[in-house]
Structure formats: structure tokens, C-alpha cells
Design a protein around this motif. Sequence first.
Motif, short mmCIF file in Angstrom:
data_model
loop_
_atom_site.label_atom_id
_atom_site.label_comp_id
_atom_site.label_asym_id
_atom_site.label_seq_id
_atom_site.Cartn_x
_atom_site.Cartn_y
_atom_site.Cartn_z
N GLN A 1 0.84 -1.18 0.00
CA GLN A 1 0.00 0.00 0.00
C GLN A 1 0.89 1.25 0.00
O GLN A 1 2.07 1.18 0.34
N GLN A 2 0.30 2.38 -0.36
CA GLN A 2 1.05 3.62 -0.30
C GLN A 2 1.48 3.90 1.14
O GLN A 2 0.70 3.73 2.09
N TYR A 3 2.74 4.29 1.34
CA TYR A 3 3.35 4.59 2.63
C TYR A 3 3.57 3.36 3.52
O TYR A 3 3.96 3.50 4.66
N GLN A 4 3.31 2.20 2.98
CA GLN A 4 3.52 0.99 3.78
C GLN A 4 4.97 0.52 3.64
O GLN A 4 5.57 0.64 2.58
N MET A 5 5.53 0.00 4.73
CA MET A 5 6.89 -0.51 4.72
C MET A 5 6.91 -1.93 5.25
O MET A 5 6.11 -2.30 6.11
N GLU A 6 7.84 -2.71 4.72
CA GLU A 6 8.02 -4.07 5.21
C GLU A 6 9.51 -4.33 5.41
O GLU A 6 10.35 -3.95 4.57
N VAL A 7 9.84 -4.97 6.51
CA VAL A 7 11.21 -5.38 6.81
C VAL A 7 11.21 -6.90 6.96
O VAL A 7 10.37 -7.47 7.66
N SER A 8 12.15 -7.57 6.27
CA SER A 8 12.21 -9.03 6.30
C SER A 8 13.64 -9.46 6.60
O SER A 8 14.59 -8.96 6.01
N LEU A 9 13.78 -10.41 7.55
CA LEU A 9 15.08 -10.97 7.89
C LEU A 9 14.98 -12.49 7.80
O LEU A 9 14.12 -13.09 8.43
N ASN A 10 15.88 -13.10 7.02
CA ASN A 10 15.86 -14.54 6.81
C ASN A 10 17.22 -15.16 7.10
O ASN A 10 18.26 -14.52 6.93
N TYR A 11 17.18 -16.40 7.52
CA TYR A 11 18.40 -17.18 7.80
C TYR A 11 18.33 -18.46 6.99
O TYR A 11 17.35 -19.21 7.07
N GLN A 12 19.37 -18.71 6.19
CA GLN A 12 19.36 -19.86 5.29
C GLN A 12 20.59 -20.73 5.52
O GLN A 12 21.71 -20.22 5.67
N VAL A 13 20.38 -22.05 5.52
CA VAL A 13 21.46 -23.02 5.66
C VAL A 13 21.45 -23.94 4.45
O VAL A 13 20.40 -24.48 4.08
N ASN A 14 22.61 -24.11 3.81
CA ASN A 14 22.79 -25.02 2.68
C ASN A 14 23.86 -26.04 2.98
O ASN A 14 24.87 -25.71 3.63
N GLN A 15 23.70 -27.25 2.51
CA GLN A 15 24.74 -28.28 2.66
C GLN A 15 24.57 -29.32 1.57
O GLN A 15 23.45 -29.72 1.24
N SER A 16 25.69 -29.74 1.00
CA SER A 16 25.66 -30.80 -0.01
C SER A 16 26.98 -31.56 -0.04
O SER A 16 28.05 -30.95 -0.02
N ASN A 17 26.89 -32.88 -0.06
CA ASN A 17 28.06 -33.73 -0.33
C ASN A 17 27.75 -34.71 -1.45
O ASN A 17 28.40 -35.74 -1.58
#
Length: 340
Positions: free
Chosen positions: A41-57
Motif C-alpha cells: 500500500q502507499q506509505y507501507q513498509m516491510e522489513v524481512s530478515l531470513n536465515y538460510q542453511v545449505n549443505q551438499s556432499n
Amino acid sequence: MRLIVLASFSLLFQNFTFSQGCCSGGGSNPIAGGTATGVLQQYQMEVSLNYQVNQSNKFFEGAEEVEQEGIYDELSSKYLFLRTDYGINKKLTLSLATGYHLNKTLSYKGQDTSASSSGLGDLIIFPRYDIYNENNGNIRTEVTLGFGVKLPIGSHTDTMEIRTDIWELIPPTIQLSTGGTDLMFYSFFLREYKKQKIRLFANSLYIRKGYNSLDEKFGDYASLSLFVSKTVFRKWGVTTQLKGESIGQLQVKQSKLLEFVLSNEYEATTLLEKQKATGGKKLIFIPQISYSKNNFTFFATSEIPLYQDLNGVQFASQNQFTCGINYRFLTKKCEDPPLN
């Protein structure tokens, strides 16, 4: 209700690291955890914080898992991603985002040592515009387009000491960035059934990679995702995503390749082998659960690879988990339209 849709898209750009493979630019910098879908929406703000873990063998050659005969054993990463969005008006939203690699590690087979890096990745500037948004009784339809740029902040030329006073570049997979300026093209379609609390949506993303200072350009990225999302028990959301990815092979400027051919045949051969082991295609299933309360949405998701067809021998997608939180609020009240 849009918070649940947003959370389901928060992983739109994840997994670029493993998509590029063991010899290429994993730094493409996962825009992990990502981008909003439509507009705010007009004047609307959003803050997003994410944590990601990757692993491959796991290693794939083509569509088959193979034993790795090289020196690498495991690829892993831990990544934080921060995004802020602001609704400039009811149709245009501007997004700014960046990420920090807590640790990108490449382990060597049969050794206790490993190569690693940490630091900032890329800066993403990503405006999007709502070209169609209509309510027709119980059904809402939305179409949004986006165009953005990804600017390298992290290094793509970090080195490690392989012998006393002898240094070489660490593998591109664990560099903090590819070092190139990339262009991003995005589209989003939503069909929401309000009474049933069901949303069907799709998106497409194309990233045109740029050359870096080493005269290398990592493969362009394209994806198409289909989603089904359902609200249950008022505050919980369940979303399923089917994502197809296509990643091009590494490209090198002819002038650099010619220079290697004339000066160092071994380096030229190594570079050509490096190109062959990049790029591929994948089909991935991504379930997600989310919980919304007040202006907050908490979510967790995991990737399940269904099909992988990689060029040469590369690290395959194996384990990826992401969790995050979104917070949305109005910075000021919207002005009511004047009465006729």
C-alpha cells in the motif's frame, strides 16, 4: 492475507550457490529469502530478515549421482538476508536488499582443512509495478512486473595460501559474489479466492549476469514457479511450490581465452574444463508453513530436489532450510480521496 502470500515467496531466489556447481560462481549471491510478490500500500513498509542453511556432499553428472573423484568433499553455507520494501504509491513499490554470508565452506576430501569465506554479498535494488489489480466478487486478480539490478559488494577475488608464500584464488563457489553487475526481470500473477482462503499464483525470474573484472560471466539464471497457498485456523498458512530452474554455463571473453592459449596452455585447458562443469536444469518441490500475528509473519521452508541435470560433475542440491520473519507497517496514514 497478503502477508501469507509474501512469506511463501520469501525464498524465490534461493539456492543459486548450489545451482552453479563446484567450479562456478556460487557467489551469484543467493538473493536468498527474498522478494515481495506484488506491491505494498502507499506509505507501507516491510522489513524481512531470513536465515538460510545449505549443505551438499552429493555430486551429479548429468541426471545421475556419481562418486566424486576430485579433491572436494562438501559444500556448505550459512546466510543472513535483509530486505526492506516501501510503497511509494499504490502501484509502485521499491525494494532494497542485501545479505551477509556467515560462512561459505568448501571441505577437502580426506583432509581436516577447508577453504572458507565470510562477509557481505550483493546489493539489490528492485522496484516493481502493479499493472493489473481487480476484485470481482469473491475473486481478486493481480499482475505485477519488476525490473532490478544486483550490484556486487563482496569480493570475487579472495585468495588463500596453498603453500608458503604461494597464493591462489579460492574456488568461485565460495567467493562472496560473482563480481558482475546483474539485471533482474520479474513477473508475478495471483488469483485469490477470498471466501475459500485459497491462493493460486505463479512467478518468473530472469537474471542476466554481467562480466566481472576477471572477464568471466556466470550463467544467466531463469526460473518459473507455481504455488498453491491455503490459510488454515485463521493465522496459519500452508504453501506448496514447484520450481523449475535453468542456469547457463560460465562464459569467458575471447580475449582472455586467447591470452591463456598463447601464454599458458595448461591454464587455457583448466579454464575450458571449468566452463564445462557449470550450469544445468533442476525441478524442486518446496513446502512451507507460516504463522501470522498482528503485523508479523514467521515462516520456515525446505527444498526437496525432484530432478537435476547438471553439466559435467558438480555439487548437486541436497539440503536447504530457511526460516525468517517479516514485519509490515504504515509509516503514515494514506490520504482519503476528495469527495465529488
